[in-house]
Design an enzyme around this catalytic site. Structure first.
Site, mmCIF file in Angstrom:
data_model
loop_
_atom_site.group_PDB
_atom_site.id
_atom_site.type_symbol
_atom_site.label_atom_id
_atom_site.label_comp_id
_atom_site.label_asym_id
_atom_site.label_seq_id
_atom_site.Cartn_x
_atom_site.Cartn_y
_atom_site.Cartn_z
ATOM 1 C CE1 TYR A 7 -2.953 -3.088 0.487
ATOM 2 C CE2 TYR A 7 -3.402 -2.416 2.730
ATOM 3 C CZ TYR A 7 -3.597 -3.288 1.693
ATOM 4 O OH TYR A 7 -4.432 -4.357 1.865
ATOM 5 C CG HIS A 15 -0.698 -8.599 0.392
ATOM 6 N ND1 HIS A 15 -0.315 -7.285 0.439
ATOM 7 C CD2 HIS A 15 -2.042 -8.571 0.237
ATOM 8 C CE1 HIS A 15 -1.378 -6.501 0.322
ATOM 9 N NE2 HIS A 15 -2.438 -7.260 0.196
HETATM 10 N N1 LIG Z 1 -5.305 -8.791 2.099
HETATM 11 C C1 LIG Z 1 -5.770 -8.363 0.961
HETATM 12 O O1 LIG Z 1 -5.512 -8.945 -0.106
HETATM 13 C C2 LIG Z 1 -6.625 -7.125 0.927
HETATM 14 C C3 LIG Z 1 -7.294 -6.763 -0.250
HETATM 15 C C4 LIG Z 1 -8.097 -5.631 -0.231
HETATM 16 C C5 LIG Z 1 -8.232 -4.886 0.941
HETATM 17 N N2 LIG Z 1 -7.549 -5.237 2.071
HETATM 18 C C6 LIG Z 1 -7.675 -4.455 3.331
HETATM 19 O O2 LIG Z 1 -9.054 -4.374 3.664
HETATM 20 C C7 LIG Z 1 -9.389 -2.998 3.875
HETATM 21 C C8 LIG Z 1 -10.855 -2.742 3.571
HETATM 22 O O3 LIG Z 1 -11.171 -3.115 2.257
HETATM 23 P P1 LIG Z 1 -11.438 -2.040 1.078
HETATM 24 O O4 LIG Z 1 -10.746 -0.762 1.407
HETATM 25 O O5 LIG Z 1 -11.099 -2.742 -0.170
HETATM 26 O O6 LIG Z 1 -13.000 -1.839 1.058
HETATM 27 P P2 LIG Z 1 -14.180 -1.582 2.107
HETATM 28 O O7 LIG Z 1 -13.636 -1.310 3.457
HETATM 29 O O8 LIG Z 1 -15.151 -2.686 1.924
HETATM 30 O O9 LIG Z 1 -14.847 -0.280 1.508
HETATM 31 C C9 LIG Z 1 -14.222 0.969 1.534
HETATM 32 C C10 LIG Z 1 -15.163 1.957 0.832
HETATM 33 O O10 LIG Z 1 -16.380 2.039 1.577
HETATM 34 C C11 LIG Z 1 -16.656 3.391 1.891
HETATM 35 N N3 LIG Z 1 -17.305 3.396 3.213
HETATM 36 C C12 LIG Z 1 -16.708 3.175 4.409
HETATM 37 N N4 LIG Z 1 -17.624 3.211 5.396
HETATM 38 C C13 LIG Z 1 -18.823 3.487 4.827
HETATM 39 C C14 LIG Z 1 -20.120 3.659 5.336
HETATM 40 N N5 LIG Z 1 -20.379 3.563 6.630
HETATM 41 N N6 LIG Z 1 -21.125 3.927 4.439
HETATM 42 C C15 LIG Z 1 -20.866 4.036 3.120
HETATM 43 N N7 LIG Z 1 -19.648 3.869 2.572
HETATM 44 C C16 LIG Z 1 -18.623 3.601 3.429
HETATM 45 C C17 LIG Z 1 -15.323 4.086 1.878
HETATM 46 O O11 LIG Z 1 -15.491 5.448 1.604
HETATM 47 P P3 LIG Z 1 -14.490 6.602 2.108
HETATM 48 O O12 LIG Z 1 -13.114 6.050 2.164
HETATM 49 O O13 LIG Z 1 -14.664 7.660 1.089
HETATM 50 O O14 LIG Z 1 -14.940 7.036 3.462
HETATM 51 C C18 LIG Z 1 -14.606 3.351 0.753
HETATM 52 O O15 LIG Z 1 -14.994 3.871 -0.500
HETATM 53 C C19 LIG Z 1 -8.411 -2.251 2.949
HETATM 54 O O16 LIG Z 1 -8.368 -0.863 3.220
HETATM 55 C C20 LIG Z 1 -7.158 -3.019 3.235
HETATM 56 O O17 LIG Z 1 -6.596 -2.597 4.470
HETATM 57 C C21 LIG Z 1 -6.764 -6.361 2.069
#
Ligand SMILES: NC(=O)c1ccc[n+]([C@@H]2O[C@H](COP(=O)([O-])OP(=O)(O)OC[C@H]3O[C@@H](n4cnc5c(N)ncnc54)[C@H](OP(=O)(O)O)[C@@H]3O)[C@@H](O)[C@H]2O)c1
Length: 279
Positions: free
Chosen positions: A51, A109
């Protein structure tokens, strides 16, 4: 289950029931957002070498008034560094970038099974733990067959398996496998990256019933099925909202309804760890 509390890990340490995702939170703005999340109450911070924000995560941890030992800071080993010596050096580099003395959780990862080096990478994490560089070690996106190999060839199980998990892809089989081994499942993209899952009829109807938002209902569902969601939110109001999920319980019927939304092709970006590779 109404309290926030912690789960026990296989290695004897604890981990919070919800965390904060940091994908795309970088630079000075990233520091501010992550620091705000810590001040809002998040105690598990999910970063990764790939990241490009271990520096921002480390600075946010130092800026916050929360004692270091109350925070669980995660990073992840990229697929291009699975060779033993490279992996050891990357863990050290993660520490240097974050400016922290240790990381609490270090995860592989992606397994990248076609390269077939994940057992070597795992041995490097086992040794990094032994050297005191990282407290707990785990994996992301590992299928049962990958975890079986880690266990057979090193005798050490991951304490966490972080996988894509949301109502459209609920990972029942993988969750049950993880649980059978005492491995905690973390849910990445727990809100489906703010996709159609947030406007789904079943989810919005349940949300109205509990006077909660669709995101809160989804996060509560994940907690009640035993997963640890790590939602990312850049805005403080959404950060607060996503933490405010410990004052209600979904009924078994509501959980069953949300369970029914899963579909075999429900992944966000078709990243099947059996074939998908990330470096
Ligand atoms: N290990 C892996 O392979 C892997 C892969 C992908 C992700 N990850 C980790 O998982 C974390 C979370 O996954 P993600 O970032 O992909 O997606 P997510 O957490 O499912 O969704 C994030 C999105 O949802 C929005 N959001 C957050 N809270 C909300 C709410 N209460 N109502 C409406 N919209 C909301 C955010 O908007 P805003 O940001 O604009 O507030 C952002 O656009 C990542 O940040 C990362 O740390 C790991």
């Amino acid at each position: 289950m109404l309290n926030h509390g912690d789960y026990n890990l296989l290695d004897g340490f604890q981990i919070p029931k919800i965390g904060f995702g940091t994908y795309k939170l970088n630079g000075y703005a990233g520091i501010r957002t992550i620091e705000q999340a810590i001040n809002t109450g998040y105690r598990l911070i999910d970063g990764a070498y790939n990241y490009g924000n271990e520096g921002a995560v480390g600075q946010a941890v130092r800026n916050s008034s929360v004692p270091r030992d109350q925070l669980t800071v995660t990073s992840k080993l990229p697929g291009r560094f699975h060779q033993y010596q490279k992996a050891i050096e990357v863990v050290q580099e993660s520490l240097l970038r974050s400016g922290l003395d240790y990381l609490d959780l270090y995860l592989i990862h992606w397994p990248n099974p076609k390269k077939d080096l994940y057992v070597e990478a795992w041995q490097a994490l086992i040794d990094s733990q032994r050297f005191g560089l990282v407290r707990s070690i785990g994996v992301c996106n590992f299928l049962p067959e990958h975890i079986e190999r880690l266990e057979k060839e090193t005798g050490v199980l991951p304490v966490v398996n972080q996988i894509e998990l949301h109502p459209f892809f609920n990972q029942k089989t993988q969750r049950e496998y993880d649980a059978s081994k005492g491995i905690l499942t973390q849910a990445w993209s727990p809100l489906g990256r703010a996709s159609a899952v947030l406007t789904n009829d079943i989810v919005t109807t349940i949300a109205k019933k509990y006077h909660k938002s669709p995101a809160q209902v989804i996060l509560r569902w994940e907690i009640q099925i035993g997963a640890i969601p790590i939602p990312k939110a850049s805005h403080i109001s959404r950060q607060k909202q996503n933490l405010d999920v410990f004052d209600f319980d979904l009924s078994n019927d509501d959980i069953a309804e949300i369970n029914s939304l899963t579909k075999p092709d429900g992944r966000n970006s078709n990243q099947d760890p059996a074939v998908y590779e990330e470096f």
